[in-house]
Design a protein around this motif. Structure first.
Motif, PDB file in Angstrom:
ATOM      1  N   TRP A   1     -23.705   4.721   1.064  1.00  0.00           N
ATOM      2  CA  TRP A   1     -22.888   3.501   1.307  1.00  0.00           C
ATOM      3  C   TRP A   1     -22.531   3.413   2.871  1.00  0.00           C
ATOM      4  O   TRP A   1     -22.576   2.462   3.422  1.00  0.00           O
ATOM      5  N   VAL A   2     -21.859   4.059   3.289  1.00  0.00           N
ATOM      6  CA  VAL A   2     -21.358   4.299   4.662  1.00  0.00           C
ATOM      7  C   VAL A   2     -22.606   4.158   5.709  1.00  0.00           C
ATOM      8  O   VAL A   2     -22.333   3.327   6.522  1.00  0.00           O
ATOM      9  N   GLY A   3     -23.298   4.768   5.541  1.00  0.00           N
ATOM     10  CA  GLY A   3     -24.667   4.451   6.267  1.00  0.00           C
ATOM     11  C   GLY A   3     -25.210   3.224   6.348  1.00  0.00           C
ATOM     12  O   GLY A   3     -25.278   2.357   7.577  1.00  0.00           O
ATOM     13  N   GLN A   4     -25.328   2.529   5.158  1.00  0.00           N
ATOM     14  CA  GLN A   4     -25.724   1.142   5.079  1.00  0.00           C
ATOM     15  C   GLN A   4     -24.875   0.148   5.690  1.00  0.00           C
ATOM     16  O   GLN A   4     -24.980  -0.722   6.446  1.00  0.00           O
ATOM     17  N   TYR A   5     -23.545   0.418   5.300  1.00  0.00           N
ATOM     18  CA  TYR A   5     -22.192  -0.591   5.867  1.00  0.00           C
ATOM     19  C   TYR A   5     -22.602  -0.406   7.236  1.00  0.00           C
ATOM     20  O   TYR A   5     -22.305  -1.698   7.916  1.00  0.00           O
ATOM     21  N   GLU A   6     -22.444   0.690   8.028  1.00  0.00           N
ATOM     22  CA  GLU A   6     -22.405   0.908   9.558  1.00  0.00           C
ATOM     23  C   GLU A   6     -23.643   0.161  10.030  1.00  0.00           C
ATOM     24  O   GLU A   6     -23.267  -0.622  10.847  1.00  0.00           O
ATOM     25  N   HIS A   7     -24.866   0.218   9.394  1.00  0.00           N
ATOM     26  CA  HIS A   7     -25.919  -0.361   9.836  1.00  0.00           C
ATOM     27  C   HIS A   7     -25.734  -1.758   9.905  1.00  0.00           C
ATOM     28  O   HIS A   7     -26.233  -2.634  10.904  1.00  0.00           O
ATOM     29  N   GLU A   8     -25.477  -2.420   8.776  1.00  0.00           N
ATOM     30  CA  GLU A   8     -25.180  -3.868   8.477  1.00  0.00           C
ATOM     31  C   GLU A   8     -24.235  -4.518   9.634  1.00  0.00           C
ATOM     32  O   GLU A   8     -24.359  -5.479  10.158  1.00  0.00           O
ATOM     33  N   GLU A   9     -23.108  -3.915   9.490  1.00  0.00           N
ATOM     34  CA  GLU A   9     -21.985  -4.196  10.294  1.00  0.00           C
ATOM     35  C   GLU A   9     -22.196  -4.298  11.811  1.00  0.00           C
ATOM     36  O   GLU A   9     -22.063  -5.128  12.686  1.00  0.00           O
ATOM     37  N   VAL A  10     -22.846  -3.205  12.406  1.00  0.00           N
ATOM     38  CA  VAL A  10     -23.412  -3.194  13.784  1.00  0.00           C
ATOM     39  C   VAL A  10     -24.503  -4.520  14.006  1.00  0.00           C
ATOM     40  O   VAL A  10     -24.163  -5.081  15.114  1.00  0.00           O
ATOM     41  N   ILE A  11     -25.148  -4.556  13.053  1.00  0.00           N
ATOM     42  CA  ILE A  11     -26.148  -5.936  13.319  1.00  0.00           C
ATOM     43  C   ILE A  11     -25.380  -7.205  13.393  1.00  0.00           C
ATOM     44  O   ILE A  11     -25.525  -7.955  14.274  1.00  0.00           O
ATOM     45  N   LYS A  12     -24.207  -7.032  12.797  1.00  0.00           N
ATOM     46  CA  LYS A  12     -23.334  -8.647  12.824  1.00  0.00           C
ATOM     47  C   LYS A  12     -22.675  -8.706  13.935  1.00  0.00           C
ATOM     48  O   LYS A  12     -22.585  -9.727  14.647  1.00  0.00           O
ATOM     49  N   LEU A  13     -22.062  -7.410  14.420  1.00  0.00           N
ATOM     50  CA  LEU A  13     -21.202  -7.517  15.431  1.00  0.00           C
ATOM     51  C   LEU A  13     -22.020  -7.768  16.669  1.00  0.00           C
ATOM     52  O   LEU A  13     -21.724  -8.495  17.878  1.00  0.00           O
TER      53      LEU A  13
ATOM     54  N   ALA B   1     -20.184  -8.812  20.241  1.00  0.00           N
ATOM     55  CA  ALA B   1     -19.181  -8.123  20.317  1.00  0.00           C
ATOM     56  C   ALA B   1     -19.121  -6.990  21.463  1.00  0.00           C
ATOM     57  O   ALA B   1     -20.209  -6.431  21.814  1.00  0.00           O
ATOM     58  N   GLU B   2     -17.974  -6.726  22.165  1.00  0.00           N
ATOM     59  CA  GLU B   2     -17.966  -5.857  23.022  1.00  0.00           C
ATOM     60  C   GLU B   2     -18.362  -4.280  22.569  1.00  0.00           C
ATOM     61  O   GLU B   2     -18.147  -3.987  21.426  1.00  0.00           O
ATOM     62  N   ASP B   3     -18.864  -3.797  23.360  1.00  0.00           N
ATOM     63  CA  ASP B   3     -19.339  -1.913  22.873  1.00  0.00           C
ATOM     64  C   ASP B   3     -18.269  -1.618  22.378  1.00  0.00           C
ATOM     65  O   ASP B   3     -18.487  -0.630  21.296  1.00  0.00           O
ATOM     66  N   ASP B   4     -16.908  -1.302  22.846  1.00  0.00           N
ATOM     67  CA  ASP B   4     -15.769  -0.690  22.331  1.00  0.00           C
ATOM     68  C   ASP B   4     -15.623  -0.993  20.993  1.00  0.00           C
ATOM     69  O   ASP B   4     -15.194  -0.250  20.124  1.00  0.00           O
ATOM     70  N   VAL B   5     -15.860  -2.185  20.490  1.00  0.00           N
ATOM     71  CA  VAL B   5     -15.568  -2.702  19.040  1.00  0.00           C
ATOM     72  C   VAL B   5     -16.509  -2.046  18.183  1.00  0.00           C
ATOM     73  O   VAL B   5     -16.514  -1.624  17.026  1.00  0.00           O
ATOM     74  N   ILE B   6     -17.819  -2.042  18.648  1.00  0.00           N
ATOM     75  CA  ILE B   6     -18.979  -1.180  18.010  1.00  0.00           C
ATOM     76  C   ILE B   6     -18.641   0.300  17.769  1.00  0.00           C
ATOM     77  O   ILE B   6     -18.550   0.987  16.646  1.00  0.00           O
ATOM     78  N   ASP B   7     -18.293   0.825  18.984  1.00  0.00           N
ATOM     79  CA  ASP B   7     -17.973   2.167  18.966  1.00  0.00           C
ATOM     80  C   ASP B   7     -16.810   2.392  18.060  1.00  0.00           C
ATOM     81  O   ASP B   7     -16.723   3.349  17.367  1.00  0.00           O
ATOM     82  N   THR B   8     -15.675   1.753  17.846  1.00  0.00           N
ATOM     83  CA  THR B   8     -14.717   1.818  16.955  1.00  0.00           C
ATOM     84  C   THR B   8     -15.165   2.097  15.513  1.00  0.00           C
ATOM     85  O   THR B   8     -14.678   2.621  14.689  1.00  0.00           O
TER      86      THR B   8
END
Length: 240
Positions: A189-201, A206-213
């Motif tokens: 789930w975490v892998g899928q969640y991370e993938h989808e949230e990065v696409i949204k950001l 969004a700034e790179d540091d937000v994605i890095d966080t």
């Protein structure tokens, strides 16, 4: 918006409409460098005729310009009121080495004779994660650099927290949101969640540091989850 009265309106109305605040012989304004125009007008209007206004502040700590603070207030009060200036350059708090470092920026800063020696040294962020230990604290001008450091501490099973940021609460919220009962399911789930949230950001620029966080938070949860078989055990760990 004329349908509501907010806090800024309440500060500005006395000056705008000529209302007289409660007046006093002595009005003391602390942290004067952080005052905005409406606050300053209110303070000055609170001084009774023949009274005295005392403004205490440090122009080197003027950091509230983003919300309208007038960092030139101290100098302006001296000019407009013919005010006497009483400097307070001596610190009884900081070590001698720290004061000497600060003097590179504020030449008139001085340490009291009885202050401890203090220590100033440089270190890299990557080394900081190894050097800190329980009982230490880290100050940062902004929160962003603290999150990866805090998460790295947690990966190493070193207790860590960020004041004002409930990191454990965020991680526990992710576990609950997953709906998983075991950590194998959670990992997926975490892998899928991370993938989808990065696409949204990225769509939101969004700034790179937000994605890095976000990535740091997901990686931290993976590391902690690897120590357990069930999400119930993981949640208990995070709670502790």
């Amino acid at each position: 918006d004329r349908g509501t009265v907010d806090f800024d309106d309440q500060l500005w109305f006395p000056d705008r409409f000529g209302f007289r605040p409660w007046q006093h012989d002595l009005v003391i304004v602390d942290e004067a460098q952080d005052m905005n125009a409406s606050q300053l007008a209110l303070a000055r209007g609170s001084v009774r005729p023949g009274g005295r206004l005392v403004a205490v502040g440090d122009d080197r700590q003027a950091i509230y310009g983003w919300r309208g603070a007038d960092s030139d207030f101290l100098d302006r009060m001296v000019d407009e009121l013919g005010a006497a200036t009483l400097p307070l350059p001596r610190t009884y708090r900081c070590g001698l080495a720290i004061v000497e470092e600060a003097r590179e920026i504020v030449p008139d800063y001085e340490a009291a004779a009885g202050n401890p020696p203090g220590l100033v040294r440089e270190t890299k962020a990557v080394d900081l994660a190894v050097e800190v230990e329980p009982g230490d604290f880290v100050l940062s001008r902004v929160n962003a650099p603290l999150l990866p450091l805090c998460l790295e501490m947690l990966r190493r099973s070193i207790p860590a927290t960020i004041q004002g940021r409930d990191i454990m609460g965020q991680l526990m919220g992710m576990v609950d949101r997953s709906g998983c009962e075991d950590t194998k399911c959670l990992m997926a789930w975490v892998g899928q969640y991370e993938h989808e949230e990065v696409i949204k950001l990225r769509k939101l620029d969004a700034e790179d540091d937000v994605i890095d966080t976000l990535r740091d938070r997901c990686e931290c949860l993976r590391v902690l989850a690897a120590e357990h078989e069930t999400c119930a055990e993981l949640l208990e760990h995070l709670e502790e």
